[in-house]
Design a protein around this motif. Structure first.
Motif, PDB file in Angstrom:
ATOM      1  N   SER A 175       0.829  -1.198   0.000  1.00  0.00           N
ATOM      2  CA  SER A 175       0.000   0.000   0.000  1.00  0.00           C
ATOM      3  C   SER A 175       0.865   1.252   0.000  1.00  0.00           C
ATOM      4  O   SER A 175       1.866   1.330   0.714  1.00  0.00           O
ATOM      5  N   LEU A 176       0.482   2.248  -0.786  1.00  0.00           N
ATOM      6  CA  LEU A 176       1.234   3.502  -0.876  1.00  0.00           C
ATOM      7  C   LEU A 176       1.276   4.227   0.461  1.00  0.00           C
ATOM      8  O   LEU A 176       2.330   4.696   0.904  1.00  0.00           O
ATOM      9  N   PHE A 177       0.141   4.304   1.144  1.00  0.00           N
ATOM     10  CA  PHE A 177       0.091   5.022   2.413  1.00  0.00           C
ATOM     11  C   PHE A 177       0.850   4.277   3.516  1.00  0.00           C
ATOM     12  O   PHE A 177       1.343   4.899   4.446  1.00  0.00           O
ATOM     13  N   GLU A 178       0.936   2.959   3.398  1.00  0.00           N
ATOM     14  CA  GLU A 178       1.707   2.197   4.377  1.00  0.00           C
ATOM     15  C   GLU A 178       3.201   2.388   4.139  1.00  0.00           C
ATOM     16  O   GLU A 178       3.985   2.495   5.090  1.00  0.00           O
ATOM     17  N   LYS A 179       3.624   2.436   2.873  1.00  0.00           N
ATOM     18  CA  LYS A 179       5.035   2.622   2.548  1.00  0.00           C
ATOM     19  C   LYS A 179       5.561   3.934   3.117  1.00  0.00           C
ATOM     20  O   LYS A 179       6.669   4.000   3.649  1.00  0.00           O
ATOM     21  N   GLN A 203      -0.746   6.122   7.180  1.00  0.00           N
ATOM     22  CA  GLN A 203      -1.993   5.667   7.780  1.00  0.00           C
ATOM     23  C   GLN A 203      -1.987   5.807   9.299  1.00  0.00           C
ATOM     24  O   GLN A 203      -2.976   6.222   9.899  1.00  0.00           O
ATOM     25  N   ARG A 204      -0.849   5.475   9.921  1.00  0.00           N
ATOM     26  CA  ARG A 204      -0.758   5.597  11.385  1.00  0.00           C
ATOM     27  C   ARG A 204      -0.942   7.049  11.822  1.00  0.00           C
ATOM     28  O   ARG A 204      -1.590   7.325  12.831  1.00  0.00           O
ATOM     29  N   GLN A 205      -0.392   7.980  11.048  1.00  0.00           N
ATOM     30  CA  GLN A 205      -0.523   9.390  11.389  1.00  0.00           C
ATOM     31  C   GLN A 205      -1.946   9.893  11.169  1.00  0.00           C
ATOM     32  O   GLN A 205      -2.434  10.754  11.899  1.00  0.00           O
ATOM     33  N   ILE A 206      -2.628   9.340  10.169  1.00  0.00           N
ATOM     34  CA  ILE A 206      -4.024   9.716   9.929  1.00  0.00           C
ATOM     35  C   ILE A 206      -4.890   9.253  11.091  1.00  0.00           C
ATOM     36  O   ILE A 206      -5.745   9.994  11.594  1.00  0.00           O
ATOM     37  N   ASP A 207      -4.670   8.018  11.529  1.00  0.00           N
ATOM     38  CA  ASP A 207      -5.461   7.471  12.630  1.00  0.00           C
ATOM     39  C   ASP A 207      -5.327   8.331  13.885  1.00  0.00           C
ATOM     40  O   ASP A 207      -6.308   8.575  14.599  1.00  0.00           O
ATOM     41  N   SER A 208      -4.113   8.821  14.135  1.00  0.00           N
ATOM     42  CA  SER A 208      -3.899   9.638  15.340  1.00  0.00           C
ATOM     43  C   SER A 208      -4.581  10.995  15.242  1.00  0.00           C
ATOM     44  O   SER A 208      -4.763  11.673  16.251  1.00  0.00           O
ATOM     45  N   ALA A 209      -4.956  11.406  14.034  1.00  0.00           N
ATOM     46  CA  ALA A 209      -5.614  12.704  13.857  1.00  0.00           C
ATOM     47  C   ALA A 209      -6.993  12.734  14.496  1.00  0.00           C
ATOM     48  O   ALA A 209      -7.559  13.809  14.691  1.00  0.00           O
ATOM     49  N   PHE A 210      -7.535  11.570  14.814  1.00  0.00           N
ATOM     50  CA  PHE A 210      -8.868  11.526  15.410  1.00  0.00           C
ATOM     51  C   PHE A 210      -8.832  11.284  16.913  1.00  0.00           C
ATOM     52  O   PHE A 210      -9.867  11.231  17.555  1.00  0.00           O
ATOM     53  N   TYR A 211      -7.644  11.114  17.455  1.00  0.00           N
ATOM     54  CA  TYR A 211      -7.546  10.912  18.896  1.00  0.00           C
ATOM     55  C   TYR A 211      -7.819  12.226  19.626  1.00  0.00           C
ATOM     56  O   TYR A 211      -7.406  13.296  19.192  1.00  0.00           O
ATOM     57  N   ARG A 212      -8.488  12.115  20.773  1.00  0.00           N
ATOM     58  CA  ARG A 212      -8.726  13.298  21.598  1.00  0.00           C
ATOM     59  C   ARG A 212      -7.426  13.776  22.236  1.00  0.00           C
ATOM     60  O   ARG A 212      -7.195  14.968  22.368  1.00  0.00           O
TER      61      ARG A 212
END
Length: 528
Positions: free
Chosen positions: A294-298, A302-311
């Motif tokens: 996956s391009l976003f995994e390379k 993706q990990r940084q996107i997921d953290s964008a929703f953390y409080r």
């Protein structure tokens, strides 16, 4: 920061790219949505999602019809063919002056126009009249889009204002010699009467012929818009803002960008064709990613996107920030967390606040959050440190395309700022209200629900006839567990008190805060 010369040579000969260095745009294309991420030295700085088939409203131009005028609001509501009428404030219907980020250039010879004030607007635009407007802010919640009559068309090097003859240069171009050269170009440009231009930062260092070519493309674009305006009845869309790929080429493919990488061959070819008339050299910076994986995994996105929703967002120093969004404002709290430091406590606090300021600016861009923002930094005694933090926050928001206004730290230790809200936030676009908590992020405990249920049962049975107190109660399994283990004796006493018979049943499809009290014989719900 873009890649250095040595790094470029190394990547060219080895074929290996360091994903943690340089400035890159990474584009992931899928069947239902396209994602665009801007990376700086491996850190996600900007992120946007565009669903396939959706219309990008902001920047689009419509010929609408004025439906009503609200003098109290000093605004008009305009039918532009969407579900909700557009909102046009009187001030947005007045010819706008250049903002503070532009240096105005006087070309001379322009006709002096009559000054228009807010009082003139209802007479200039009566109810039922047709009007050409451009969307400046997309619909948010139950509000329709916001529009303006100050039309502008953005190119790579300049912005054309077809209905305003003001001209200017971006103040971000700080070289005096370059500003003088660009000023001379503007003064000698052959502009159609009544039109104005603003040279963007990307115009720095570009030859006059490149600027003239960009201008001619935008003038032709305006002619097409004017033809739609003059030949079609309102409401109608005269110009639709380009999709995410064209906007990426237009807004991001600058000299500071090292590479655009995309996992769709057709999109790569299209972007190269878009940039070819302006810069053939820039074509070499648009590359296709064929895999594997996956391009976003390379690129570890993706990990940084997921953290964008953390409080809660952790800082490298060990501190953290907590982000809470309400309808009225965004509240951000800064804490030292694990950063206890050693020695000078004031320096630890100041350094934590400085890192938090950079992260706050980044998170606002990533989450696309707008409106009033209140940041509660860790208290600092030094007025000098407070002023340094204020200047740092201004510097961190300079790169933000959304306009921001920041006030110095108040006597309560709070920094207030506003960020322009152009679209719905990332969380609003990707999430919907929770069926359990209804959006407030918490659900009642089994104990709380037991107390509420007992209260409702008492209310219901006190109103039932003495001979017909046979009730059925349907509840969530968590609440049933509480009743069985802790509150069974209370229910027995409740039955004795009202000489009733209660039957309990669980339903896993119920939320914890949901229950039903019904007549056990007929199944009819008993209102309370």
């Amino acid at each position: 920061m873009s890649l250095g010369f040595v790094q470029r040579i190394k990547e060219f000969f080895t074929g290996n790219k360091d994903v943690n260095s340089g400035t890159r745009i990474v584009i992931n294309c899928e069947k239902l949505e396209n994602r665009v991420a801007l990376l700086e030295n491996g850190v996600l700085e900007e992120y946007s999602v565009e669903r396939v088939g959706t219309t990008h409203l902001v920047g689009s131009i419509y010929k609408g019809r004025i439906k009503n005028i609200e003098q109290g609001l000093k605004a008009m509501f305009i039918d532009i063919g969407l579900e909700k009428n557009a909102f046009l404030h009187f001030w947005d219907a007045i010819p706008a002056a250049l903002d503070a980020g532009m240096e105005e250039i006087n070309r001379g010879g322009g006709k002096k126009r009559k000054t228009i004030t807010a009082k003139d607007i209802p007479d200039l635009y009566p109810v039922g009249a047709e009007i050409l407007v451009q969307v400046t802010k997309g619909p948010v919640g139950n509000k329709g889009p916001r529009v303006t009559t100050n039309i502008s068309l953005a190119g790579r090097l300049l912005v054309l204002m077809p209905l305003n003859d003001s001209c200017g240069i971006s103040r971000k171009i700080d070289d005096p010699k370059e500003r003088l050269r660009l000023r001379t170009i503007i003064e000698n440009l052959s502009l159609p009467e009544g039109m104005g231009v603003i040279l963007r930062t990307e115009a720095s260092g570009k030859r006059k012929r490149h600027i003239v070519r960009d201008l001619s493309i935008l003038v032709e674009q305006w002619k097409d818009i004017a033809e739609h305006r003059d030949t079609r009845k309102a409401p109608v869309c005269c110009f639709e803002e380009p999709d995410v790929f064209e906007r990426t080429v237009r807004d991001f493919l600058t000299d500071d960008l090292d590479e655009i990488v995309c996992d769709d061959q057709a999109v790569v070819q299209r972007m190269k064709e878009l940039v070819a008339p302006i810069s053939r050299r820039a074509q070499r910076r648009i590359n296709y990613f064929a895999g594997p994986g996956s391009l976003f995994e390379k690129y570890q996105i993706q990990r940084q996107i997921d953290s964008a929703f953390y409080r809660q967002v952790w800082l490298r120093c060990g501190g953290y920030i907590v982000i809470d969004q309400t309808e009225a404002l965004i509240s951000i709290d800064v804490n030292t967390g694990r950063n206890k430091g050693a020695g000078n406590v004031d320096k630890v606090i100041f350094d934590t606040n400085l890192e938090a300021a950079a992260e706050v600016a980044r998170q606002l861009r990533l989450r696309n959050m707008g409106g009033l923002v209140v940041v509660d930094f860790i208290d600092m005694k030094s007025r000098k440190d407070q002023q340094s933090l204020y200047k740092a926050m201004i510097d961190h928001t300079q790169r933000d395309k959304a306009k921001t206004q920041i006030l110095p730290i108040s006597q309560f230790g709070l920094m207030e700022m506003t960020r322009q809200r152009l679209h719905e936030s990332l969380s609003d676009a990707m999430y919907e209200e929770c069926a359990h908590c209804k959006g407030h992020g918490q659900i009642k405990t089994p104990l709380t629900m037991s107390v509420e249920l007992q209260r409702r049962l008492s209310s219901v049975m006190s109103r039932l006839p003495d001979h017909d107190r046979d009730v059925l109660v349907v509840i969530h399994p968590d609440v049933m567990q509480r009743l069985r283990t802790s509150d069974d004796q209370i229910l027995v006493e409740l039955e004795r008190k009202y000489q009733a018979r209660m039957t309990f049943r669980t339903d896993p499809n119920y939320t914890r805060e949901q229950f039903l009290i019904a007549n056990a014989k007929t199944g009819e719900e008993l209102k309370y």
